[in-house]
Design an enzyme around this catalytic site. Sequence first.
Site, mmCIF file in Angstrom:
data_model
loop_
_atom_site.group_PDB
_atom_site.id
_atom_site.type_symbol
_atom_site.label_atom_id
_atom_site.label_comp_id
_atom_site.label_asym_id
_atom_site.label_seq_id
_atom_site.Cartn_x
_atom_site.Cartn_y
_atom_site.Cartn_z
ATOM 1 N N TYR A 144 -27.779 -4.174 9.715
ATOM 2 C CA TYR A 144 -27.944 -4.557 11.121
ATOM 3 C C TYR A 144 -28.163 -6.057 11.196
ATOM 4 O O TYR A 144 -29.032 -6.604 10.509
ATOM 5 C CB TYR A 144 -29.139 -3.817 11.721
ATOM 6 N N ASP A 239 -28.158 -12.437 5.469
ATOM 7 C CA ASP A 239 -29.049 -12.222 6.609
ATOM 8 C C ASP A 239 -30.429 -11.932 6.037
ATOM 9 O O ASP A 239 -30.736 -10.808 5.660
ATOM 10 C CB ASP A 239 -28.537 -11.055 7.453
ATOM 11 N N LYS A 267 -38.185 -14.148 12.247
ATOM 12 C CA LYS A 267 -39.431 -13.401 12.085
ATOM 13 C C LYS A 267 -40.592 -14.254 11.585
ATOM 14 O O LYS A 267 -41.296 -14.879 12.376
ATOM 15 C CB LYS A 267 -39.200 -12.174 11.200
#
Length: 427
Positions: A144, A239, A267
């Site tokens: 994702y 990623d 994050k």
Amino acid sequence: MPTPLSDTLFERAQRLIPGGVNSPVRAFRGVGGTPFFTVRAQGCRLYPADGGEVIDYVCTWGPALFGHNHPRIRLAIASALEKGTSFGTPHPNEVVMAEIMAELVPSLEMVRLCNSGTEATMSCVRLARGFTQRDKIIKFAGCYHGHVDTLLVKAGSGALTHGHPDSAGIPAATAADTIVLPYNDLAAVDEAFAKFPGQIAGIILEPYPANVGLILPDAGYLAGLRERCTKAGALLIFDEVMTGFRLAPGGVQEVTGIKPDLTALGKIIGGGLPVGAFGGRRDVMEKLAPLGPVYQAGTLSGNPLAVAAGLAALTLIKELKPYAALETAGKKLAGALRETAKKKGLPLQVPQVGSMFALFFTDKPVRDYTTALTGDAKIFSKVFHTALDNGVYLPPSAYETCFISTAHDADAIDRTIAVLTAAIVAL
């Protein structure tokens, strides 16, 4: 977990917010029941609106490496707030942030800040296409990369949780240049490069996929991707929005020694505030506007509050060096769960690396999207609710990753082991 106030809040929310939530997996549809609403968070605990507390293994889906509401991060935000919330001009801490990130992450020769992990991955793909003058992108089933149109194909995270790996509203033509392959399968990558010679701009992947539970790469897999991209003139994009700074200061690329051409981050570098970043090779990054023809921009990119929080988090990483202790806690927890399931005669896979782990109730080793889906989501839901009723909060989906923070002390880990092993025994 009785939640009368949360039930009322959820009813109100559903009248105005689609599904009652602002990010789909929060709706508990993957496990059933009603989500609880949090009014406060501190350390490794959340405090629901209905009272009580739960030990949290969601950690705001990864950013809370040092637990919730850390005093150093809170002070950094407060100090930045006194100077203003947004400037619309460059500010000194952006430079400091770029310097620290380049120091810590092996592949970053240049870096640009943005506002989310989705923006970071979207920008990496656009930049790869602009740099190579090619259109096709390889991604892997179950990885994702945010809700980017070209990448929301066979995705993990909430899309998988809700049974819709693809999204409505994405034209077929938009996804036509996205090639979806199985993870941990180098032969499939070879076939794709052979079928589309000179057409593939890059490969994007979570080096440790963590939005379909947690999957670890086979020995030599990441090195194999690096070799193939180099040979084909394609860019390798990691990623590391989730794994960056969580497994090591330099993320998976530091742990494995595999250096991508571009890296997407987020994050932890926001200390709990919205943030994203992407960077990599200087010759590639110099294709970005205003230096080059690839356009990317953001009104709040480099927001001073988010940067201040992120700098505090990165400073804590450099000072505390938390990774050995997090690995010890992760191994202890995962080992206890495996041993309990073995005694129970229950098939359970618990992949774990550092402060990340997941539970798959299956007898098949999980190494890709297909084997991840063999996990019994109904059994996970039972464990989830038993744990929540006893004060331990796991991600509300069988296809997400659990996170440990430095705030999860020995008592919290022991309590969690007691609760989760009892939940498994009770199945």
